[in-house]
Design a protein around this motif. Structure first.
Motif, mmCIF file in Angstrom:
data_model
loop_
_atom_site.group_PDB
_atom_site.id
_atom_site.type_symbol
_atom_site.label_atom_id
_atom_site.label_comp_id
_atom_site.label_asym_id
_atom_site.label_seq_id
_atom_site.Cartn_x
_atom_site.Cartn_y
_atom_site.Cartn_z
ATOM 1 N N THR A 1 5.771 4.904 6.023
ATOM 2 C CA THR A 1 4.632 5.345 5.210
ATOM 3 C C THR A 1 3.354 5.283 6.039
ATOM 4 O OG1 THR A 1 5.662 4.553 3.175
ATOM 5 C CG2 THR A 1 3.290 4.911 3.102
ATOM 6 N N HIS A 2 3.184 4.197 6.790
ATOM 7 C CA HIS A 2 1.889 3.968 7.448
ATOM 8 C C HIS A 2 1.886 4.173 8.965
ATOM 9 C CE1 HIS A 2 0.617 2.439 3.615
ATOM 10 N NE2 HIS A 2 1.461 1.425 3.642
ATOM 11 N N GLY B 1 6.570 9.529 5.730
ATOM 12 C CA GLY B 1 5.732 10.401 6.562
ATOM 13 C C GLY B 1 6.350 11.759 6.835
ATOM 14 N N ASP B 2 7.692 11.856 6.749
ATOM 15 C CA ASP B 2 8.349 13.165 6.961
ATOM 16 C C ASP B 2 8.603 13.870 5.627
ATOM 17 O OD1 ASP B 2 10.337 11.633 5.899
ATOM 18 O OD2 ASP B 2 11.789 11.944 7.498
ATOM 19 N N ALA C 1 0.831 -1.224 0.000
ATOM 20 C CA ALA C 1 0.000 0.000 0.000
ATOM 21 C C ALA C 1 0.861 1.267 0.000
ATOM 22 C CB ALA C 1 -0.977 -0.007 1.181
ATOM 23 N N ILE C 2 1.985 1.196 -0.709
ATOM 24 C CA ILE C 2 2.871 2.365 -0.842
ATOM 25 C C ILE C 2 2.776 2.862 -2.294
ATOM 26 C CG2 ILE C 2 5.249 3.227 -0.703
ATOM 27 C CD1 ILE C 2 5.839 1.097 1.369
ATOM 28 N N PRO C 3 2.267 4.083 -2.501
ATOM 29 C CA PRO C 3 2.092 4.595 -3.862
ATOM 30 C C PRO C 3 3.388 5.172 -4.427
ATOM 31 C CG PRO C 3 1.262 6.192 -2.291
ATOM 32 C CD PRO C 3 1.763 5.023 -1.485
ATOM 33 N N VAL C 4 4.280 4.287 -4.809
ATOM 34 C CA VAL C 4 5.592 4.712 -5.322
ATOM 35 C C VAL C 4 5.434 5.385 -6.687
ATOM 36 C CG1 VAL C 4 6.867 2.923 -4.091
ATOM 37 C CG2 VAL C 4 5.981 2.429 -6.382
ATOM 38 N N LEU D 1 3.311 0.713 14.713
ATOM 39 C CA LEU D 1 3.210 0.246 13.329
ATOM 40 C C LEU D 1 1.752 0.223 12.872
ATOM 41 C CD1 LEU D 1 5.452 -2.973 13.420
ATOM 42 C CD2 LEU D 1 6.114 -0.735 12.568
ATOM 43 N N MET D 2 1.573 0.306 11.556
ATOM 44 C CA MET D 2 0.253 0.060 10.982
ATOM 45 C C MET D 2 0.502 -0.757 9.724
ATOM 46 S SD MET D 2 -2.812 2.760 10.192
ATOM 47 C CE MET D 2 -2.242 3.902 11.395
#
Length: 419
Positions: free
Chosen positions: A207-208, A154-155, A126-129, A214-215
Motif C-alpha cells: 500500500t505504502h 499499489g498495483d 493507514a490502509i483504507p480498507v 518501505l514506507m
C-alpha cells in the motif's frame, strides 16, 4: 491458547462443506516414526475442527458461555503460486474462536471483530480498507456468513486483509457441541471465528512502499526516528556525539521510538538510503554547524528530496518534541489520505457487464448493483479473472438494477482481481 498443529483427518471430514473447501489445500502426514499411521493427520490449515473437539468437552451449560479463545499460530495451505507474505505454503496468524448461546450474540461478535480489524487498518496501518460481506461463492468453507476487509494494493489488485465468520451451528452440529440453556433445554452453540495474518504485512508494504523501499506508518514503525550524526574532522566528533545523545534522550523520554546510527563504517549518505529503504518515517541529521546553531535537520520519508527537508529545527526539548510528534502525526495522516485518494480514483461505478469488463481490463475495481446467480458470478470470474470482493457495508440509497440481469438489486458489489 495453543492447539495442536496436527489434526486427525476424521475431524476435518466432520463438516462437509469445510472438507470440500479445504481439500485441495491440505498437507497430510501419513508416516510417523517410520510407520504408516492408522489415521492420516492434517497439518493445521485452520483450527475450527480441533477447537470444536475441545469446546464439546468444555461446554455443558449456558454458564460456560460465551467461551472465547485466541491463538497465535502457523498454518499450512498447499500453495503453488508463492508470493512472499501474500501467498505462501505456511503463514502466521492470530485466529479467534468463540461460542455463544444465541445467533444474535454470535453475529454481534463477528461484526465487532471486523470493526476491530477495520479500525486497526485505518488508524494504525493507514490502509483504507473496504469492510463488507462476502458473496456465497466466496464465503469461508463452513461459515454462514463471512465478513471481510478488502484493501487496494499499489498495483490495484485487491487484498483480503482480514476476515470474520459467523459459523452459525455448522460446526457445533458436526461435533455435537451442545449446552443446557436456562430452561433446561439442550441446544447447539452458535459460533464465530476470525483471523488476520502475515498477509497484512504484505498489505502494508504494497500500500505504502515506493521504489526507494518501505514506507511505514509512524504508529506501527518499530523505529519512528533515526538520528544520523555527521562529522568530518576528529575534533568535531565529540560535540556532535554529545548533541546526538542529548536529542536521543529527549525524544526517548517523550515516548518516541528512536535509534542512533553512529557506526563509522558507513557514510552518512549510505545511512540515509538504508533507513529510507527500511521505511523509517523521520530522519534527523546533526552536524557541527547544527550543534553551533542548537538546531537539527529533519527529513520526512514520505516527501522525497528537498521538499521533505526542514533546516534549523530547534534542539530546545519542548520545541523539538512537539515538532517531531507533529511530523509523525502529519505522516500518518498523509499516508492514509494518499491511499484513500488512490483507492477512490481507481473504483469505477458500472451499470452493465460491458462496463465491468472494461474497468477490470484497465486494472480497476468495478462497483455495481448485483443480484445475479452464483453461476453468473463464476462466469464473471472465468471471463475476467475478477471476483466479488464484497458487498460493502456502506451502500448507496435508492432503487438499483442488477447490471448483469436487469432485475432489481438490493446491494452493490465490488469486483476486482485479487491475489
Amino acid at each position: 491458547m495453543y492447539f495442536p498443529q496436527f489434526i486427525p483427518y476424521s475431524f476435518i471430514e466432520k463438516e462437509a462443506s469445510h472438507v470440500e473447501g479445504f481439500s485441495p489445500e491440505l498437507a497430510l502426514v501419513t508416516i510417523g516414526g517410520g510407520k504408516e499411521l492408522e489415521e492420516k493427520l492434517v497439518v493445521r490449515p485452520t483450527s475450527e475442527t480441533i477447537v470444536n473437539h475441545m469446546f464439546t468437552k468444555w461446554i455443558q451449560s449456558y454458564r460456560d458461555l460465551p467461551l472465547m479463545i485466541n491463538q497465535w499460530a502457523n498454518v499450512t495451505r498447499w500453495e503453488m503460486r508463492t508470493k512472499p507474505f501474500i501467498r505462501t505454503l505456511e503463514f502466521l496468524w492470530q485466529e479467534g474462536h468463540t461460542a455463544h448461546a444465541t445467533l444474535e450474540e454470535a453475529e454481534k461478535e463477528a461484526m465487532q471483530m471486523i470493526d476491530v480489524y477495520t479500525k486497526f487498518a485505518f488508524e494504525h496501518a493507514a490502509i483504507p480498507v473496504i469492510p463488507g460481506r462476502k458473496s456465497r461463492v466466496e464465503t469461508f468453507a463452513g461459515a454462514n456468513r463471512t465478513y471481510t476487509i478488502e484493501a487496494m494494493m499499489g498495483d490495484k489488485k485487491a487484498l483480503q486483509a482480514g476476515t470474520s465468520h459467523n459459523l452459525g451451528q455448522n460446526f457445533s452440529r458436526a461435533f455435537g457441541t451442545q449446552f443446557m440453556d436456562e430452561n433446561g433445554q439442550i441446544e447447539h452453540v452458535w459460533q464465530t471465528s476470525w483471523a488476520i495474518s502475515t498477509r497484512f504485512v504484505g498489505g502494508i508494504i504494497m500500500t505504502h512502499g515506493d521504489d526507494a523501499g518501505l514506507m511505514l506508518p509512524p504508529r506501527i514503525a518499530p523505529i519512528q526516528v533515526i538520528i544520523v550524526p555527521i562529522w568530518k574532522k576528529g575534533d568535531e566528533k565529540a560535540v556532535v556525539v554529545e548533541a546526538v545523545d542529548s536529542v536521543q534522550k529527549i525524544l526517548k523520554e517523550a515516548g518516541i521510538r528512536v535509534k542512533v546510527d553512529d557506526s563509522e563504517l558507513r557514510t552518512p549518505g549510505w545511512k540515509f538510503n538504508h533507513y529510507e529503504m527500511k521505511g523509517v518515517p523521520v530522519r534527523i541529521e546533526i552536524g557541527p554547524r547544527d550543534v553551533t546553531n542548537k538546531s537539527v535537520v529533519v527529513s520526512r520519508r514520505d516527501v522525497p528530496g528537498k521538499q521533505g527537508k526542514e533546516f534549523g529545527v530547534s534542539m530546545e526539548p519542548s520545541i523539538l518534541v512537539n515538532h517531531i510528534k507533529g511530523r509523525l502525526d502529519d505522516i500518518q495522516a498523509s499516508l492514509l489520505q494518499k491511499a484513500i485518494t488512490f483507492r477512490d480514483s481507481n473504483i469505477v461505478d458500472v451499470s452493465s457487464y460491458g462496463e465491468l469488463k472494461e474497468a477490470i481490463s484497465e486494472g480497476k475495481w468495478a462497483r455495481g448493483p448485483w443480484s445475479a446467480s452464483d453461476a453468473d458470478e463464476l462466469k464473471v470470474k472465468e471471463e475476467t479473472s475478477a471476483t466479488i470482493r464484497c458487498y460493502p457495508f456502506e451502500q448507496p440509497e435508492g432503487t438499483k438494477k442488477c447490471f448483469m440481469t436487469g432485475n432489481p438489486a438490493e446491494e452493490v458489489a465490488i469486483f476486482a482481481k485479487s491475489y
